[in-house]
Design an enzyme around this catalytic site. Structure first.
Site, PDB file in Angstrom:
ATOM      1  N   VAL A  39     -66.171  38.727   5.706  1.00 22.39           N
ATOM      2  CA  VAL A  39     -67.487  39.331   5.473  1.00 22.39           C
ATOM      3  C   VAL A  39     -67.416  40.858   5.544  1.00 22.39           C
ATOM      4  CG1 VAL A  39     -69.827  39.546   6.431  1.00 22.39           C
ATOM      5  CG2 VAL A  39     -68.761  37.303   6.235  1.00 22.39           C
ATOM      6  N   LYS A  56     -80.456  31.822   7.721  1.00 17.49           N
ATOM      7  CA  LYS A  56     -79.014  31.596   7.541  1.00 17.49           C
ATOM      8  C   LYS A  56     -78.631  30.176   7.962  1.00 17.49           C
ATOM      9  CE  LYS A  56     -74.733  32.122   6.894  1.00 17.49           C
ATOM     10  NZ  LYS A  56     -74.183  32.069   5.552  1.00 17.49           N
ATOM     11  N   CYS A  71     -67.862  27.973   8.226  1.00 18.10           N
ATOM     12  CA  CYS A  71     -69.305  28.143   8.451  1.00 18.10           C
ATOM     13  C   CYS A  71     -70.101  26.856   8.653  1.00 18.10           C
ATOM     14  CB  CYS A  71     -69.904  28.943   7.295  1.00 18.10           C
ATOM     15  SG  CYS A  71     -69.320  30.638   7.284  1.00 18.10           S
TER      16      CYS A  71
HETATM   17  N1  LIG Z   1     -66.460  33.739   5.978  1.00 20.03           N
HETATM   18  C1  LIG Z   1     -67.568  33.449   5.354  1.00 20.03           C
HETATM   19  O1  LIG Z   1     -67.559  32.886   4.251  1.00 20.03           O
HETATM   20  C2  LIG Z   1     -68.900  33.811   5.943  1.00 20.03           C
HETATM   21  C3  LIG Z   1     -70.042  33.753   5.137  1.00 20.03           C
HETATM   22  C4  LIG Z   1     -71.265  34.096   5.692  1.00 20.03           C
HETATM   23  C5  LIG Z   1     -71.350  34.463   7.023  1.00 20.03           C
HETATM   24  N2  LIG Z   1     -70.225  34.482   7.797  1.00 20.03           N
HETATM   25  C6  LIG Z   1     -70.351  34.917   9.193  1.00 20.03           C
HETATM   26  O2  LIG Z   1     -69.911  36.267   9.283  1.00 20.03           O
HETATM   27  C7  LIG Z   1     -69.225  36.488  10.524  1.00 20.03           C
HETATM   28  C8  LIG Z   1     -67.823  36.995  10.256  1.00 20.03           C
HETATM   29  O3  LIG Z   1     -67.107  35.986   9.586  1.00 20.03           O
HETATM   30  P1  LIG Z   1     -65.654  36.230   8.956  1.00 20.03           P
HETATM   31  O4  LIG Z   1     -65.294  34.988   8.245  1.00 20.03           O
HETATM   32  O5  LIG Z   1     -65.649  37.533   8.241  1.00 20.03           O
HETATM   33  O6  LIG Z   1     -64.798  36.367  10.319  1.00 20.03           O
HETATM   34  P2  LIG Z   1     -63.265  36.821  10.467  1.00 20.03           P
HETATM   35  O7  LIG Z   1     -62.762  36.082  11.643  1.00 20.03           O
HETATM   36  O8  LIG Z   1     -62.568  36.708   9.165  1.00 20.03           O
HETATM   37  O9  LIG Z   1     -63.371  38.380  10.810  1.00 20.03           O
HETATM   38  C9  LIG Z   1     -63.896  38.890  11.994  1.00 20.03           C
HETATM   39  C10 LIG Z   1     -63.174  40.192  12.322  1.00 20.03           C
HETATM   40  O10 LIG Z   1     -63.832  40.835  13.404  1.00 20.03           O
HETATM   41  C11 LIG Z   1     -62.834  41.511  14.173  1.00 20.03           C
HETATM   42  N3  LIG Z   1     -63.386  41.845  15.499  1.00 20.03           N
HETATM   43  C12 LIG Z   1     -63.712  41.017  16.517  1.00 20.03           C
HETATM   44  N4  LIG Z   1     -64.223  41.713  17.539  1.00 20.03           N
HETATM   45  C13 LIG Z   1     -64.238  43.020  17.174  1.00 20.03           C
HETATM   46  C14 LIG Z   1     -64.681  44.235  17.801  1.00 20.03           C
HETATM   47  N5  LIG Z   1     -65.227  44.241  19.004  1.00 20.03           N
HETATM   48  N6  LIG Z   1     -64.532  45.380  17.129  1.00 20.03           N
HETATM   49  C15 LIG Z   1     -63.988  45.408  15.894  1.00 20.03           C
HETATM   50  N7  LIG Z   1     -63.575  44.296  15.253  1.00 20.03           N
HETATM   51  C16 LIG Z   1     -63.697  43.121  15.889  1.00 20.03           C
HETATM   52  C17 LIG Z   1     -61.684  40.528  14.201  1.00 20.03           C
HETATM   53  O11 LIG Z   1     -60.470  41.149  14.526  1.00 20.03           O
HETATM   54  C18 LIG Z   1     -61.715  40.012  12.756  1.00 20.03           C
HETATM   55  O12 LIG Z   1     -60.884  40.775  11.902  1.00 20.03           O
HETATM   56  C19 LIG Z   1     -69.292  35.160  11.271  1.00 20.03           C
HETATM   57  O13 LIG Z   1     -70.394  35.174  12.132  1.00 20.03           O
HETATM   58  C20 LIG Z   1     -69.493  34.153  10.173  1.00 20.03           C
HETATM   59  O14 LIG Z   1     -70.173  32.997  10.621  1.00 20.03           O
HETATM   60  C21 LIG Z   1     -69.004  34.190   7.280  1.00 20.03           C
END
Ligand SMILES: NC(=O)c1ccc[n+]([C@@H]2O[C@H](COP(=O)([O-])OP(=O)(O)OC[C@H]3O[C@@H](n4cnc5c(N)ncnc54)[C@H](O)[C@@H]3O)[C@@H](O)[C@H]2O)c1
Length: 478
Positions: free
Chosen positions: A11, A231, A287
């Site tokens: 994201v 969401k 998700c």
């Molecule tokens: N992946 C999807 O398709 C999708 C779609 C819609 C919503 N979401 C939501 O979006 C959010 C993120 O999902 P994602 O798939 O991108 O997750 P991800 O695990 O791919 O990425 C999260 C990132 O955040 C970083 N991180 C964690 N703590 C941190 C901090 N304190 N400071 C800086 N960086 C930090 C991690 O190192 C990681 O790189 C989740 O809540 C998910 O439910 C995801």
């Protein structure tokens, strides 16, 4: 505008790249140094079509940088996005520890030089908007307690709806943008930030053209709580819709109906809609399971037991075992048999294996004494690294996978699998069984290749053209 995005996962990286492409100046921050190093080299930390191109264009438009330290970026920003992971705890509740750490460090970095909007893009349980505000205040108190009254900020909830595999298009041309906020100043800043997306006035990148019919994108403004709930409700509905298609497919198999025809027939009803009605081995990904569980958990906290949500999870768990049953029906004994999985990623065009049905299918087959092989165009390295416990033999190609196999199982509907020369595969197999867990082939095509075919919700007694019903393509059929 000056924007910071915290988290460079699926994201955060896409959001940062899109906002910079639209002309905002973006800093992307992650605690994972290896991800930041890759991004600095112009590489993407994830497999996502067109993301590398967009990052390159973003650097030339608004400008984008990548760092591991938040403080300077947050201080200079008008808008700070939180896009960190919110994985499930064993109880189903969302783990908010990453979000809490991010919110506190935003607070610790803030000063009174400008009004800032802190935007929650992570999927968080209802009420987390208020949690973010409380944590930011705690962060401020830790560092600048005496200045706390003069440090001004607003909190917005801006849920993300992108789909992995087409995340860039989904972010540039979304169906809608949802923004929840408690005050007009915050909403006003979010409106300005998203203006180019709402009016679709930006020049589209050549690699991801704008859909012809798209003129403007609705911006839905709500309370914080409604935005958070939107969401969860969207994901719960989509998971249920696929679960419904699977349930109907299981009944179709028993009564001799063809599920792909049934889904076409109901999907043309505008109240239902054709998308997300393809029967298969069940949904997966980071998700749906996590969000449905979190919503169930929230409802329970308020004394409500959602039977529909619980059934949605149950139906999906059962569906993942369907493939094993089909293999048993064909081969009787799986011990010692070689089963080739076509696809590992939870869906095509991604390397994401989080909650992928392939993992459970492979685990169950291994427990039953089968030899498991797999071929995936993109996700094999991730599977090797993340799941060393699964004793899978990774194949070099679909043809290599088929060599001496007793059965092939389509687990992920990669487009390149649709074009496979089934005859060539069949000739190398020990037993010519094809379990099509995504209905990408037809029984007729498989039979012509000499394969014993079984799909999901498909009946062998079909008459007429296998590809069309009065000129309309049957979803999943070729
Ligand atoms: N992946 C999807 O398709 C999708 C779609 C819609 C919503 N979401 C939501 O979006 C959010 C993120 O999902 P994602 O798939 O991108 O997750 P991800 O695990 O791919 O990425 C999260 C990132 O955040 C970083 N991180 C964690 N703590 C941190 C901090 N304190 N400071 C800086 N960086 C930090 C991690 O190192 C990681 O790189 C989740 O809540 C998910 O439910 C995801």
């Amino acid at each position: 505008m000056r924007v910071t995005v915290i988290g460079t996962g699926y994201v955060g990286t896409v959001t940062g790249a899109c906002l910079a492409y639209l002309g905002h100046r973006v800093s992307c921050v992650d605690t994972d140094e290896s991800k930041i190093a890759k991004l600095r080299r112009g590489e993407s930390p994830i497999y996502e079509p067109h993301l590398v191109e967009l990052l390159e264009l973003a650097a030339g438009n608004g400008g984008i940088d990548f760092r591991t330290e938040l403080a300077d970026a947050a201080r200079e920003s008008d808008v700070i996005f939180i896009a960190v992971g919110t994985p499930p705890r064993p109880s189903g509740e969302a783990d908010l520890s990453y979000l809490e750490a991010a919110a506190r460090s935003i607070g610790a970095a803030m000063d009174s030089s400008r009004f800032r909007v802190i935007v929650n893009k992570s999927t968080v349980p209802v009420g987390s908007g208020n949690l973010v505000e409380a944590l930011v205040r705690e962060g401020i108190d830790e560092v600048r307690r005496e200045e706390r009254r003069s440090i001004r900020f607003g909190v917005a909830s801006n849920p993300e709806f992108l789909r992995e595999g087409c995340a860039v298009a989904d972010s540039l041309y979304p169906d809608r943008i949802v923004v929840g906020a408690a005050d007009e100043q915050t909403l006003g800043i979010m409106r300005t930030l998203y203006q180019p997306l709402v009016s679709q006035t930006f020049a589209p990148p050549v690699c991801v053209p704008r859909p012809e019919s798209l003129r403007a994108v609705p911006l839905v403004t709500t309370t914080l709580t409604s935005a958070e709930m939107i969401k969860y409700a969207a994901n719960a509905f989509l998971a249920m819709k696929i679960g419904f298609a699977n349930e109907m497919a299981n009944i179709c198999e028993r009564v001799g109906a063809e599920a792909t025809e049934v889904m076409l027939g109901i999907g043309l009803d505008s109240r239902i809609g054709a998308r997300f009605l393809n029967p298969g081995v069940g949904w997966g990904g980071s998700c749906f399971g996590k969000d449905v569980q979190a919503l169930l958990h929230t409802a329970r906290e308020y004394g409500y037991e959602s039977k529909l949500l619980a059934a949605s999870l149950e139906v999906n768990a059962v569906q993942r075992q369907m493939v094993i049953q089909k293999l048993q029906e064909k081969l009787y004994i799986l011990k010692g048999r070689t089963i080739g999985l076509l696809g590992l990623a939870f869906k095509p065009e991604t390397d994401d294996l989080r909650d992928a049905p392939s993992l459970q299918i492979a685990e169950r087959l291994l427990q039953m004494g089968a030899r498991v092989r797999a071929y995936d165009p993109i996700a094999m390295d991730a599977c090797r690294a993340q799941h060393p416990e699964l004793k899978i033999r990774y194949a070099e190609s679909a043809l290599d996978l088929a060599q001496d196999a007793d059965a092939l199982v389509v687990v992920t509907e990669w487009n390149q699998f649709r074009e496979l020369d089934l005859g060539k595969l069949a000739k190398t197999m020990a037993t010519r069984i094809l379990v099509d867990g995504r209905n990408i082939f037809t029984a007729e095509r498989a039979a012509a290749a000499g394969l014993d075919y079984t799909g999901i919700g498909r009946c062998a007694r079909r008459v007429g053209s296998p590809e069309t019903v009065d000129g309309l393509a049957v979803p999943g059929g070729i």
